[in-house]
Design a protein around this motif. Sequence first.
Motif, mmCIF file in Angstrom:
data_model
loop_
_atom_site.group_PDB
_atom_site.id
_atom_site.type_symbol
_atom_site.label_atom_id
_atom_site.label_comp_id
_atom_site.label_asym_id
_atom_site.label_seq_id
_atom_site.Cartn_x
_atom_site.Cartn_y
_atom_site.Cartn_z
ATOM 1 N N VAL A 16 0.847 -1.196 0.000
ATOM 2 C CA VAL A 16 0.000 0.000 0.000
ATOM 3 C C VAL A 16 0.884 1.249 0.000
ATOM 4 C CG1 VAL A 16 -1.766 1.284 1.269
ATOM 5 C CG2 VAL A 16 -1.885 -1.201 1.145
ATOM 6 N N ALA A 17 1.985 1.199 0.734
ATOM 7 C CA ALA A 17 2.899 2.337 0.804
ATOM 8 C C ALA A 17 3.510 2.657 -0.548
ATOM 9 C CB ALA A 17 4.006 2.055 1.821
ATOM 10 N N LEU A 22 4.432 6.076 -5.076
ATOM 11 C CA LEU A 22 4.525 6.258 -6.526
ATOM 12 C C LEU A 22 3.461 7.217 -7.045
ATOM 13 C CD1 LEU A 22 5.325 2.583 -7.577
ATOM 14 C CD2 LEU A 22 6.889 4.545 -7.600
ATOM 15 N N THR A 23 2.260 7.139 -6.504
ATOM 16 C CA THR A 23 1.201 8.067 -6.906
ATOM 17 C C THR A 23 1.595 9.500 -6.569
ATOM 18 O OG1 THR A 23 -0.508 6.381 -6.595
ATOM 19 C CG2 THR A 23 -1.233 8.672 -6.579
ATOM 20 N N ALA A 24 2.092 9.713 -5.366
ATOM 21 C CA ALA A 24 2.512 11.061 -4.965
ATOM 22 C C ALA A 24 3.635 11.579 -5.860
ATOM 23 C CB ALA A 24 2.950 11.061 -3.507
ATOM 24 N N VAL A 78 -1.929 14.399 8.913
ATOM 25 C CA VAL A 78 -1.599 12.979 8.815
ATOM 26 C C VAL A 78 -2.792 12.266 8.196
ATOM 27 C CG1 VAL A 78 -1.076 10.845 10.080
ATOM 28 C CG2 VAL A 78 -0.056 13.025 10.804
ATOM 29 N N ILE A 79 -2.518 11.521 7.138
ATOM 30 C CA ILE A 79 -3.554 10.720 6.491
ATOM 31 C C ILE A 79 -3.280 9.274 6.843
ATOM 32 C CG2 ILE A 79 -4.628 10.067 4.316
ATOM 33 C CD1 ILE A 79 -3.537 12.805 3.216
ATOM 34 N N ALA A 80 -4.201 8.670 7.577
ATOM 35 C CA ALA A 80 -4.044 7.293 8.031
ATOM 36 C C ALA A 80 -4.664 6.340 7.015
ATOM 37 C CB ALA A 80 -4.695 7.115 9.389
ATOM 38 N N VAL A 81 -3.937 5.276 6.707
ATOM 39 C CA VAL A 81 -4.410 4.259 5.774
ATOM 40 C C VAL A 81 -4.383 2.907 6.470
ATOM 41 C CG1 VAL A 81 -4.117 3.195 3.510
ATOM 42 C CG2 VAL A 81 -3.332 5.551 3.872
ATOM 43 N N PRO A 82 -5.547 2.367 6.786
ATOM 44 C CA PRO A 82 -5.573 1.020 7.353
ATOM 45 C C PRO A 82 -5.333 -0.005 6.246
ATOM 46 C CG PRO A 82 -7.805 1.844 7.095
ATOM 47 C CD PRO A 82 -6.884 2.952 6.681
ATOM 48 N N ASN A 115 -6.269 1.977 0.652
ATOM 49 C CA ASN A 115 -6.425 3.054 -0.322
ATOM 50 C C ASN A 115 -5.192 3.961 -0.376
ATOM 51 O OD1 ASN A 115 -7.426 4.837 -2.177
ATOM 52 N ND2 ASN A 115 -9.117 5.577 -0.917
ATOM 53 N N GLY A 116 -4.089 3.403 -0.818
ATOM 54 C CA GLY A 116 -2.870 4.180 -0.973
ATOM 55 C C GLY A 116 -3.014 5.285 -2.002
ATOM 56 N N PHE A 117 -3.735 5.010 -3.084
ATOM 57 C CA PHE A 117 -3.950 6.025 -4.119
ATOM 58 C C PHE A 117 -4.710 7.226 -3.558
ATOM 59 C CE2 PHE A 117 -6.695 8.058 -7.210
ATOM 60 C CZ PHE A 117 -5.777 8.469 -8.159
ATOM 61 N N GLY A 118 -5.810 6.958 -2.865
ATOM 62 C CA GLY A 118 -6.617 8.042 -2.310
ATOM 63 C C GLY A 118 -5.845 8.882 -1.314
ATOM 64 N N ALA A 119 -5.042 8.237 -0.476
ATOM 65 C CA ALA A 119 -4.226 8.961 0.498
ATOM 66 C C ALA A 119 -3.203 9.839 -0.202
ATOM 67 C CB ALA A 119 -3.530 7.978 1.436
ATOM 68 N N ALA A 120 -2.567 9.307 -1.231
ATOM 69 C CA ALA A 120 -1.555 10.068 -1.960
ATOM 70 C C ALA A 120 -2.170 11.242 -2.717
ATOM 71 C CB ALA A 120 -0.812 9.158 -2.931
ATOM 72 N N TYR A 121 -3.329 11.039 -3.293
ATOM 73 C CA TYR A 121 -3.998 12.127 -4.006
ATOM 74 C C TYR A 121 -4.334 13.258 -3.041
ATOM 75 C CZ TYR A 121 -6.924 14.489 -7.413
ATOM 76 O OH TYR A 121 -7.435 15.413 -8.272
#
Length: 132
Positions: A16-17, A22-24, A78-82, A115-121
Amino acid sequence: IGTIVVATAGTSDMYVAEEAALTAEVFGNQVTRLYDVGVAGLHRLISHVDEIMSASVIIAIAGMEGALVIGGMADCPVIAVPTSVGYGANFGGLSALLSMLNSCASGVSVVNIDNGFGAAYQASMINHMRAK
């Protein structure tokens, strides 16, 4: 613009990281990766205080509750991603999601499981606000 820190609790959260990192980067952000730093344990974060305190945004990724300590340390959003990977009563990420949503650390927001993409966006949007 500043730096986005992508931090994981353990190595099992790296899939996920990497999606987030990569998205960021694709959206033009500088990214610092801090993997396997136990984002819920101060003793594993202490050697990364400089990176944490210089971040514009932090994405904290964990299969258990991973936002509380890093959210209390940082002076940025801080955006938390479970993640769906975890031990004990993880329930496919549901326990991590619920505990992150109930975190008492200020400045922590939560995206959906894996949701790594959503967090990075979201992190990219916050990071680029500084440029405006």
